[in-house]
Design an enzyme around this catalytic site. Structure first.
Site, mmCIF file in Angstrom:
data_model
loop_
_atom_site.group_PDB
_atom_site.id
_atom_site.type_symbol
_atom_site.label_atom_id
_atom_site.label_comp_id
_atom_site.label_asym_id
_atom_site.label_seq_id
_atom_site.Cartn_x
_atom_site.Cartn_y
_atom_site.Cartn_z
ATOM 1 N N LYS A 160 1.340 -0.928 -0.202
ATOM 2 C CA LYS A 160 0.520 0.029 0.096
ATOM 3 C C LYS A 160 0.666 1.169 -0.101
ATOM 4 O O LYS A 160 2.289 1.343 0.719
ATOM 5 C CB LYS A 160 -0.844 -0.021 1.155
ATOM 6 C CG LYS A 160 -1.885 1.672 1.799
ATOM 7 C CD LYS A 160 -2.588 0.890 2.730
ATOM 8 C CE LYS A 160 -3.732 1.722 2.541
ATOM 9 N NZ LYS A 160 -4.717 1.287 4.220
ATOM 10 N N SER B 146 -9.284 0.908 2.894
ATOM 11 C CA SER B 146 -8.677 2.216 2.054
ATOM 12 C C SER B 146 -7.501 1.552 1.452
ATOM 13 O O SER B 146 -7.215 1.444 0.107
ATOM 14 C CB SER B 146 -7.798 3.244 2.638
ATOM 15 O OG SER B 146 -7.188 2.367 4.009
ATOM 16 N N SER C 145 -9.738 -1.087 6.906
ATOM 17 C CA SER C 145 -8.983 -0.894 5.719
ATOM 18 C C SER C 145 -8.400 -2.376 5.337
ATOM 19 O O SER C 145 -8.307 -1.436 3.892
ATOM 20 C CB SER C 145 -8.585 0.479 5.412
ATOM 21 O OG SER C 145 -8.615 1.560 5.528
#
Ligand code: GLN
Length: 502
Positions: free
Chosen positions: A94, A169, A193
């Site tokens: 990420k 996310s 997330s």
């Protein structure tokens, strides 16, 4: 003319789609080479990254760096020290995890062009175990969101159904695993997330106990909630990834000095006698019937494996969304103060001097959701409102944590709940911020309490993946993985994650 990168062999592509343990075994035996694994991963990324149906999974990729690391691994092969547990395994990160030599944007304009001068501990651990980093994945700006639509680099699409969001996310990382680019990716969790996108994309997502994994090099959102998590194709893959990144780190004072068990050893452990709590607050009357049905099927599978399912209550659950949406923005407003045009990324000069530069950099650099959170957070921390909001939220947070302690002290080994209240929704479908916040209704409580939790694919609704959540006591990852392995085994064949994609 620039030479075209070589396409991977069919054997490497097959290995990339198989269990991590097989890939690592082949690399160690010399039956496969790391550079081929890198090519296979990039071939797959190119396939899903082109044309009007592009999934938009990566913010940046590093084919050159990955190929170089692969070559170094190959050179290492003949030496005495054995290669690590992720030898030659392509991994995606990420884009809020600091990497040397690659940008770290957090999905924000404000960090455009920023290259971190240091590397996150989790990345160092991955590399030390032979993992090859292929790229940085798309995410909601500063990890604020549940759909990856809040990225300055455009939304990511769900590989299972490209009209839908992958969740967020960590949507890019979940999509990278679901699309078969990597078997393992890192994400981050503040309120769900990793678990929520895992559930939307039909993969496994793990949030460890607060303190289990070093946050050094993870760009801070809500420091009392944040943890790095893993997304994997299977429970075993996720368990291996989690073991590699876990452990105390002197560079993170919030990391805990607690021994890290071998999670993958839980693979064949029986579930006889295990007590699974079914918290009534997570199965409300209005729960989507497709999700309720798949959860009941999972609970039946548990009973068949010899576990006992017990109805329990976590009475303060309904406060977790309001409490989370006070504490997380409060901490974010403080953490994001450092992005002011002076030290990192974007700088917008102003005729109004230094204050003008701060204001214009932040106004231009932050998107609408981040701006909303900074405003909300500043408000709840301001002198006149601190007691009414922030202090009250902290008090209720301790009650939420106490609910978990009480239920585990009563003899419950793990809890089982739905991960999300709905399957993946269509891009653009959720316009209201509050409605979006409700995506975290079943996940935020584990972050508030600091307990480990994971999402495992348990079924589908007309082809859309549904995840079941397993929550364990503090540092109870082993029993959590035991319950996850058991469920995956019991449900095998009923639902193969990402199968619709093939
Ligand atoms: N969706 C939640 C939020 O917007 C959780 C995000 C996260 O876990 N990083 O804050």
């Amino acid at each position: 003319m620039k030479a075209q990168p070589a396409r991977a062999s069919a054997a490497a592509a097959k290995l990339l789609a198989g269990p991590l343990t097989e890939c690592v075994a082949c690399i160690r035996e010399g039956a496969a080479i790391p550079a081929d694994m890198v090519s296979a991963s990039f071939d797959r990324a190119d396939e899903v990254g082109a044309g009007k149906d592009a999934l938009n999974i990566f913010i940046s990729t590093d084919r050159e760096g990955a190929t170089e690391s692969a070559k170094q691994l190959t050179a290492h092969l003949g030496r005495a020290e054995p290669l690590g547990n992720l030898a030659g395994v392509p991994v995606a990160l990420k884009d809020n995890i600091a990497t040397l030599g690659m940008p770290t944007t957090c999905g924000s304009r404000i960090l455009e062009g920023y290259v971190s001068p240091y590397e996150a501990t989790v990345v160092r651990r991955l590399r030390a175990n032979g993992a090859v980093i292929v790229g940085k994945t798309n995410m909601d700006e500063f990890a604020m969101g549940s759909s990856t639509e809040n990225s300055a680099y455009g939304p990511t699409r769900n590989p299972v159904d490209i009209r839908r969001v992958p969740g967020g996310s960590s949507g890019g990382s979940a999509a990278a695993v679901a699309a078969g680019i990597v078997r393992l990716a890192l994400g981050s969790e503040t309120g769900g997330s990793v678990r929520q996108p895992a559930s939307f994309c039909g993969v496994v997502g793990v949030k460890p106990t607060y303190g289990r994994v070093s946050r050094y090099g993870l760009v801070a959102f809500g420091s009392s909630l944040d943890q790095v998590g893993v997304l994997g194709r299977t429970v075993e893959d996720a368990s291996i990834g989690m073991e590699v990144i876990s452990g105390c780190d002197p560079l993170d004072s919030t990391s805990a000095d607690v021994p890290v068990p071998r999670y993958e050893l839980e693979k064949n452990a029986g579930l006889k006698g295990l007590v699974i709590g079914k918290p009534r607050e997570y199965f409300p009357d209005g729960l989507d019937p497709r999700i309720a049905q798949e959860c009941e099927r999972a609970l039946d599978a548990y009973r068949e494996l010899g576990a006992t399912v017990r109805d329990v209550s976590l009475p303060h659950t309904s406060y977790s969304i309001p409490v989370y949406y006070i504490i997380a923005p409060a901490e974010a407003s403080s953490n994001l103060a450092r992005f002011d045009g002076v030290r990192y990324g974007l700088r917008v000069l102003s005729e109004r001097g230094l204050n003008g530069m701060y204001e214009e950099t932040r106004a231009r650099g932050f998107g609408p959701e981040v701006t909303r959170r900074v405003l909300l957070g500043t408000y709840v921390l301001s002198a006149g409102y601190y007691d009414a909001y922030y202090k009250k939220a902290q008090a209720v947070r301790t009650l939420i944590a106490q609910d978990f302690r009480d239920v585990f002290a009563s003899g419950v080994d793990v809890l089982f709940t739905p991960t999300t209240p709905t399957p993946a929704f269509e891009l653009g479908a959720v316009k209201d911020a509050y409605e979006m916040y409700l995506s975290d209704i079943f996940t935020a409580s584990a972050n508030l309490a600091g307990v480990p939790a994971m999402s495992v694919p348990i079924g589908d609704a007309a082809g859309l993946p549904i995840g079941g959540q397993i929550i364990a006591p503090h540092f109870g990852e082993s029993v959590m993985f035991r319950a996850a392995f058991g469920l995956e085994r019991a449900l095998a064949g009923n639902f193969v994650p990402g199968e619709q994609d093939a």
